[in-house]
Write an enzyme that holds these catalytic residues in place. Structure first.
Site, PDB file in Angstrom:
ATOM      1  N   LYS A 273      36.901 -37.658 -19.875  1.00  0.00           N
ATOM      2  CA  LYS A 273      36.665 -37.475 -18.455  1.00  0.00           C
ATOM      3  C   LYS A 273      38.182 -37.772 -17.725  1.00  0.00           C
ATOM      4  O   LYS A 273      39.050 -38.536 -18.194  1.00  0.00           O
ATOM      5  CB  LYS A 273      35.703 -38.619 -17.886  1.00  0.00           C
ATOM      6  N   ARG A 347      22.323 -36.268 -24.043  1.00  0.00           N
ATOM      7  CA  ARG A 347      21.304 -35.663 -24.546  1.00  0.00           C
ATOM      8  C   ARG A 347      21.112 -36.018 -26.406  1.00  0.00           C
ATOM      9  O   ARG A 347      20.084 -35.659 -26.871  1.00  0.00           O
ATOM     10  CB  ARG A 347      21.625 -34.010 -24.353  1.00  0.00           C
TER      11      ARG A 347
HETATM   12  N1  BES Z   1      26.858 -39.106 -17.575  1.00  0.00           N
HETATM   13  C1  BES Z   1      27.333 -38.017 -17.304  1.00  0.00           C
HETATM   14  C2  BES Z   1      26.754 -37.150 -16.392  1.00  0.00           C
HETATM   15  C3  BES Z   1      27.091 -37.803 -14.988  1.00  0.00           C
HETATM   16  C4  BES Z   1      28.162 -37.241 -14.204  1.00  0.00           C
HETATM   17  C5  BES Z   1      26.236 -38.890 -14.436  1.00  0.00           C
HETATM   18  C6  BES Z   1      28.353 -37.641 -12.943  1.00  0.00           C
HETATM   19  C7  BES Z   1      26.550 -39.306 -13.193  1.00  0.00           C
HETATM   20  C8  BES Z   1      27.730 -38.775 -12.441  1.00  0.00           C
HETATM   21  C9  BES Z   1      27.295 -36.996 -18.774  1.00  0.00           C
HETATM   22  O1  BES Z   1      27.364 -37.645 -20.032  1.00  0.00           O
HETATM   23  C10 BES Z   1      28.124 -35.896 -18.723  1.00  0.00           C
HETATM   24  O2  BES Z   1      29.197 -36.156 -19.038  1.00  0.00           O
HETATM   25  N2  BES Z   1      27.764 -34.898 -18.489  1.00  0.00           N
HETATM   26  C11 BES Z   1      28.642 -33.581 -18.556  1.00  0.00           C
HETATM   27  C12 BES Z   1      27.972 -32.392 -19.256  1.00  0.00           C
HETATM   28  C13 BES Z   1      28.693 -31.452 -19.633  1.00  0.00           C
HETATM   29  C14 BES Z   1      29.874 -31.540 -20.678  1.00  0.00           C
HETATM   30  C15 BES Z   1      27.864 -30.121 -20.086  1.00  0.00           C
HETATM   31  C16 BES Z   1      28.648 -33.076 -17.139  1.00  0.00           C
HETATM   32  O3  BES Z   1      27.704 -33.085 -16.342  1.00  0.00           O
HETATM   33  O4  BES Z   1      29.812 -32.908 -16.667  1.00  0.00           O
HETATM   34 MN    MN Z   2      29.227 -37.661 -20.797  1.00  0.00          MN
END
Ligand code: BES
Ligand code: MN
Ligand code: ZN
Length: 497
Positions: A273, A347
């Site tokens: 990230k 997931r």
């Molecule tokens: N934990 C994150 C989702 C999230 C983002 C929660 C911001 C709270 C605040 C999750 O694991 C994630 O990184 N999701 C990705 C999925 C994508 C790679 C398909 C996302 O939402 O960017």
């Molecule tokens: Mn994630």
């Protein structure tokens, strides 16, 4: 966790003249002709010689939602201060009362003992709002500042204190405390809360509630084939866990499985990230916190149900032992998943836990997770997205609305399924599309839900963690959403099957 002690008390001019409370909370309303007093405030007004509305109006009070105006009682009451909080409209909903009580609960910091009359408007909402608003997490502060209010006398509704009121006070206090239990877990920083330490805290909570708990460590996970949890947890020096906490109520007719995402920190892994706001990912175990608090609550309130929480715990880190984009994982139950993005890790751990949950043959499955940033794009920071099997999804969403947690039903459009097709495995963990990310994650999870099992997936990416200022009964940081929705759904299943 410090929560105020609450007790019911009869409200009269005589009792007001003897109260040991330092502050009396009253409600104000924004009526058609300006400021009005809420039910319960009339006795306080009488004690002050009928001047309250005029004095408050002079101080600028309008009765607007969450407006707080304090006025000194100048020796006319033993309580030195009247704290007037706005309910908004003349006929406030429970959520309006809850938010006003929360605003008052926050404004009472530094006061030792208070008396609230908002309970005359709505007992349960006043109790929940007061406890949730008073919550503060100061574990890591050398100087915690003003202490939350420690004792609150709760004025009995107009018909006096009944058994029903006592039961309501007890239940709503327990519900609010469960929300605070979840908040504490979320607010604990990721260097102190990791899979093994989360499991330890679950063990303590389970032991205190007399619940059965099972913790699978990395060896047991490997032996039993939990490829999703092991894949995601592989990059961390702090190995993953799967926690199962079971409550078996007497005369249980229904069995409910709860699954909560427990990523104790989400760096994204090799699909790292960006640095900005990565600290918010301390909240990526909010689903786990919510289902743990909920099963403990079910035991405390003795719901006539079997409730079992399944909590997959892992830390998503980049390292030489991390899983990679391109890896294929064999999930619990045998399905294979091609990992195209290691940041879509929730997931993967959830899929293992969902398959495990079905082995215990539940009647319902409720899963909750901080799953997608797309949830926030679609619904903002305060509205959980609820997906799942149509009927149960709508039931959970209607209940979420009634609790004030305001989850909203979302579809799982069939045409998105093929976006998850993989070139070499049964399924890919992400789509190549920019659109419908929250729904695609729901469709991914659906692949692991047993046929015919009524299920709901509650995406709380935004609502779980308040990155803005405190509002209503919601502090900064962990919010405890969707504990109250889960509690209300369990109560509904206990009543109606
Ligand atoms: N934990 C994150 C989702 C999230 C983002 C929660 C911001 C709270 C605040 C999750 O694991 C994630 O990184 N999701 C990705 C999925 C994508 C790679 C398909 C996302 O939402 O960017
Ligand atoms: Mn994630
Ligand atoms: Zn995550």
């Amino acid at each position: 966790m410090t929560v105020p002690k609450l007790a019911l008390t009869e409200l009269s001019e005589a009792s007001l003249g003897k109260t040991r409370a330092e502050a009396v909370v009253i409600g104000t309303l924004k009526g058609p002709d300006g400021l009005e007093l809420a039910p319960g405030a009339d006795i306080v007004d009488a004690a002050l010689g009928g001047t309250l509305t005029d004095v408050l109006a002079t101080l600028g009070a309008t009765g607007a939602a969450e407006e707080v105006v304090k006025l000194p009682t100048l020796g006319k009451l033993p309580a030195g201060v009247v704290l007037a909080v706005g309910l908004g409209t003349p006929d406030p909903t429970p959520e309006q009362v809850r938010r006003a009580a929360g605003a008052a609960g926050r404004a009472l910091a530094g006061t030792k003992r208070a008396l609230t009359t908002l309970s005359v408007v709505d007992l349960q909402a006043a109790v929940e709002g007061t406890v949730l608003g008073a919550y503060a997490f100061t574990e890591y502060k050398s100087d915690p500042g003003e202490k939350p209010v420690s004792t609150v006398d709760v004025a009995s509704p107009a018909d006096g204190t009944t058994r029903e009121h006592r039961a309501k006070l007890k239940a709503s206090t327990a519900i609010a405390e469960a929300v605070c239990t979840a908040r504490d877990l979320i607010n604990t920083p990721p260097n102190d809360l990791f899979p093994a330490s989360f499991a330890d805290r679950a063990s303590k909570l389970a032991a205190d509630a007399g619940l059965e708990i099972e913790v699978l460590d990395e060896k047991a996970l490997k032996r039993q084939g939990y490829g999703g949890i092991l894949g995601v947890g592989g990059g961390s020096s702090r190995p993953p866990r799967l926690v199962r906490v079971a409550y078996r109520g007497a005369k249980a007719k229904q069995k409910v499985a709860l699954v909560g995402k427990g990523i104790t920190f989400d760096t994204g892994g090799i699909s790292l990230k960006p640095a900005a706001n990565m600290d918010h990912m301390t909240s990526d175990m909010s689903g786990a916190a919510a289902v743990l608090a909920s099963v403990v609550l079910a035991a405390k309130l003795k719901y006539p149900l079997e409730v079992t929480a399944y909590i997959p715990l892992a830390e998503n880190m980049p390292s030489g032992t991390s899983y990679r984009p391109g890896d294929v994982l064999t999930m619990y139950g045998g399905k294979t998943v091609e990992v195209l993005n290691t940041d879509a890790e929730g997931r993967l751990v959830l899929a293992d836990a969902i398959v495990r949950a079905a082995e215990d043959d539940p009647d319902y499955l409720i899963e909750t997770s901080t799953l997608t940033g797309a949830q926030m794009v679609a619904l903002g920071n305060r509205t959980p997205g609820i997906m799942g099997s149509d009927e149960f999804r709508d039931r959970v969403a209607a209940i979420a609305q009634a609790t004030g947690e305001n989850g909203w039903p979302m579809p799982l459009p069939e045409e998105l399924r093929s976006d998850l097709d993989s070139k070499l495995a049964d399924l890919a963990n992400v789509t190549g599309s920019r659109w419908g990310g929250m729904l695609a994650a729901g469709i991914f999870l659906r692949e692991f839900v047993a046929d015919g099992l009524p299920w709901a997936h509650i995406d709380i990416a935004g609502p779980a963690y308040n990155t803005g200022g405190a509002w209503g009964y919601t502090p900064k940081g962990g919010t405890g959403v969707p504990v109250r929705t889960i509690a209300a759904v369990l109560a509904d299943i206990a009543d109606n099957g």
